[in-house]
Design a protein around this motif. Structure first.
Motif, PDB file in Angstrom:
ATOM      1  N   ILE A  68       0.858  -1.007   0.084  1.00 25.76           N
ATOM      2  CA  ILE A  68       0.596  -0.205  -0.144  1.00 25.76           C
ATOM      3  C   ILE A  68       0.460   1.209   0.406  1.00 25.76           C
ATOM      4  N   SER A  69       0.776   2.457  -0.629  1.00 24.65           N
ATOM      5  CA  SER A  69       1.022   3.102  -0.847  1.00 24.65           C
ATOM      6  C   SER A  69       0.480   4.277  -0.767  1.00 24.65           C
ATOM      7  N   ARG A  70       0.564   5.794  -1.185  1.00 19.40           N
ATOM      8  CA  ARG A  70      -0.493   6.718  -1.408  1.00 19.40           C
ATOM      9  C   ARG A  70       0.727   8.147  -1.542  1.00 19.40           C
ATOM     10  N   ASP A  71       0.508   8.662  -2.689  1.00 19.93           N
ATOM     11  CA  ASP A  71       0.370  10.075  -3.392  1.00 19.93           C
ATOM     12  C   ASP A  71      -0.502  11.744  -2.845  1.00 19.93           C
ATOM     13  N   ASP A  72      -0.254  11.898  -1.764  1.00 26.51           N
ATOM     14  CA  ASP A  72      -0.688  13.249  -1.023  1.00 26.51           C
ATOM     15  C   ASP A  72      -1.188  14.047  -1.870  1.00 26.51           C
ATOM     16  N   ALA A  73       0.076  14.826  -2.741  1.00 30.49           N
ATOM     17  CA  ALA A  73      -0.405  15.910  -3.767  1.00 30.49           C
ATOM     18  C   ALA A  73      -1.901  15.411  -4.353  1.00 30.49           C
ATOM     19  N   LYS A  74      -2.265  14.455  -4.810  1.00 32.77           N
ATOM     20  CA  LYS A  74      -3.950  13.838  -5.416  1.00 32.77           C
ATOM     21  C   LYS A  74      -4.088  13.601  -4.725  1.00 32.77           C
ATOM     22  N   ASN A  75      -4.029  13.414  -3.385  1.00 33.73           N
ATOM     23  CA  ASN A  75      -4.871  12.701  -2.768  1.00 33.73           C
ATOM     24  C   ASN A  75      -5.308  10.858  -2.787  1.00 33.73           C
ATOM     25  N   THR A  76      -4.627  10.715  -3.475  1.00 34.50           N
ATOM     26  CA  THR A  76      -5.060   8.858  -3.768  1.00 34.50           C
ATOM     27  C   THR A  76      -3.423   7.939  -3.121  1.00 34.50           C
ATOM     28  N   VAL A  77      -4.495   6.531  -2.873  1.00 31.66           N
ATOM     29  CA  VAL A  77      -3.915   5.722  -2.183  1.00 31.66           C
ATOM     30  C   VAL A  77      -4.278   4.279  -3.527  1.00 31.66           C
ATOM     31  N   PHE A  78      -2.479   4.001  -3.105  1.00 33.21           N
ATOM     32  CA  PHE A  78      -2.334   2.928  -3.992  1.00 33.21           C
ATOM     33  C   PHE A  78      -1.870   1.114  -3.474  1.00 33.21           C
ATOM     34  N   LEU A  79      -3.218  -0.066  -4.130  1.00 36.17           N
ATOM     35  CA  LEU A  79      -2.645  -0.902  -3.953  1.00 36.17           C
ATOM     36  C   LEU A  79      -1.515  -2.023  -4.621  1.00 36.17           C
ATOM     37  N   GLN A  80      -0.851  -1.723  -4.485  1.00 38.57           N
ATOM     38  CA  GLN A  80      -0.019  -2.944  -5.515  1.00 38.57           C
ATOM     39  C   GLN A  80      -0.248  -4.377  -4.821  1.00 38.57           C
ATOM     40  N   MET A  81      -0.447  -5.776  -5.987  1.00 35.12           N
ATOM     41  CA  MET A  81      -1.082  -6.307  -5.410  1.00 35.12           C
ATOM     42  C   MET A  81      -0.059  -7.299  -6.752  1.00 35.12           C
ATOM     43  N   ASN A  82       0.449  -8.530  -6.192  1.00 33.90           N
ATOM     44  CA  ASN A  82       1.878  -9.504  -6.831  1.00 33.90           C
ATOM     45  C   ASN A  82       1.115 -10.800  -6.594  1.00 33.90           C
ATOM     46  N   SER A  83       1.835 -11.425  -7.163  1.00 32.60           N
ATOM     47  CA  SER A  83       1.753 -13.050  -7.009  1.00 32.60           C
ATOM     48  C   SER A  83       0.256 -13.236  -6.623  1.00 32.60           C
ATOM     49  N   LEU A  84      -0.381 -12.858  -7.034  1.00 32.20           N
ATOM     50  CA  LEU A  84      -2.210 -13.064  -6.622  1.00 32.20           C
ATOM     51  C   LEU A  84      -2.791 -14.098  -6.341  1.00 32.20           C
ATOM     52  N   LYS A  85      -3.668 -14.538  -5.302  1.00 32.04           N
ATOM     53  CA  LYS A  85      -4.142 -15.545  -5.538  1.00 32.04           C
ATOM     54  C   LYS A  85      -5.611 -16.278  -5.851  1.00 32.04           C
ATOM     55  N   PRO A  86      -5.559 -17.453  -6.137  1.00 35.80           N
ATOM     56  CA  PRO A  86      -6.951 -17.112  -6.093  1.00 35.80           C
ATOM     57  C   PRO A  86      -8.496 -16.794  -5.304  1.00 35.80           C
ATOM     58  N   GLU A  87      -7.312 -17.170  -3.742  1.00 38.53           N
ATOM     59  CA  GLU A  87      -8.267 -16.973  -2.093  1.00 38.53           C
ATOM     60  C   GLU A  87      -8.324 -15.039  -2.499  1.00 38.53           C
ATOM     61  N   ASP A  88      -7.598 -14.357  -3.498  1.00 42.61           N
ATOM     62  CA  ASP A  88      -7.951 -12.927  -3.389  1.00 42.61           C
ATOM     63  C   ASP A  88      -8.955 -12.047  -4.427  1.00 42.61           C
ATOM     64  N   THR A  89      -9.403 -13.641  -4.916  1.00 41.26           N
ATOM     65  CA  THR A  89     -10.751 -13.277  -4.960  1.00 41.26           C
ATOM     66  C   THR A  89     -11.542 -12.092  -4.595  1.00 41.26           C
ATOM     67  N   ALA A  90     -12.347 -10.862  -4.697  1.00 45.13           N
ATOM     68  CA  ALA A  90     -12.853  -9.654  -4.122  1.00 45.13           C
ATOM     69  C   ALA A  90     -13.381  -9.225  -4.914  1.00 45.13           C
ATOM     70  N   VAL A  91     -14.086  -8.039  -3.885  1.00 46.15           N
ATOM     71  CA  VAL A  91     -14.392  -6.627  -4.623  1.00 46.15           C
ATOM     72  C   VAL A  91     -13.523  -5.957  -3.256  1.00 46.15           C
TER      73      VAL A  91
END
Length: 121
Positions: free
Chosen positions: A69-92
């Motif tokens: 998880i990371s953030r860019d305060d100048a853009k009021n944005t939060v990111f979530l970089q998801m690597n090595s994804l698994k089927p159990e990560d499936t969700a909203v």
């Protein structure tokens, strides 16, 4: 008059990567903590990751070492970089932002609309 716009969800194969973004817009004075939650069908919503205004992060054990998880305060944005994804990560996936809309008002908790992440071969 404040909203969160999420993007980046989609279909990805196991082992793949996705990057989610959530941008807050509207009348915002300041933003404090931000986070990502997810909810799979038939399951309770669970916390995935949080990040404070100072950059301190916390992760659910199930995603630790794979998600960032990371953030860019100048853009009021939060990111979530998801690597090595698994089927159990499936969700909203939903972003959550604690913000002030006015210097004289208390913090509000605002939720994004959700973006679907499907991990399947």
């Amino acid at each position: 008059q404040v909203q969160l716009e999420e993007s980046g969800g989609g279909l990805v194969q196991p082992g793949g990567s996705l990057r989610l973004a959530c941008t807050a817009s509207g009348s915002i004075f300041s933003i404090n903590d931000m986070g990502w939650y997810r909810q799979a069908p038939g399951k309770q919503r669970e916390l995935v990751a949080t990040i404070t205004s100072g950059g301190s992060t916390n992760y659910a054990d199930s995603v630790k070492g794979r998600f960032t998880i990371s953030r860019d305060d100048a853009k009021n944005t939060v990111f979530l970089q998801m690597n090595s994804l698994k089927p159990e990560d499936t969700a909203v996936y939903y972003c959550n932002v604690h913000m002030r809309v006015h210097p004289y008002r208390r913090f509000l908790e605002v939720w994004g609309q959700g973006t679907l992440v499907t991990v399947s071969s």
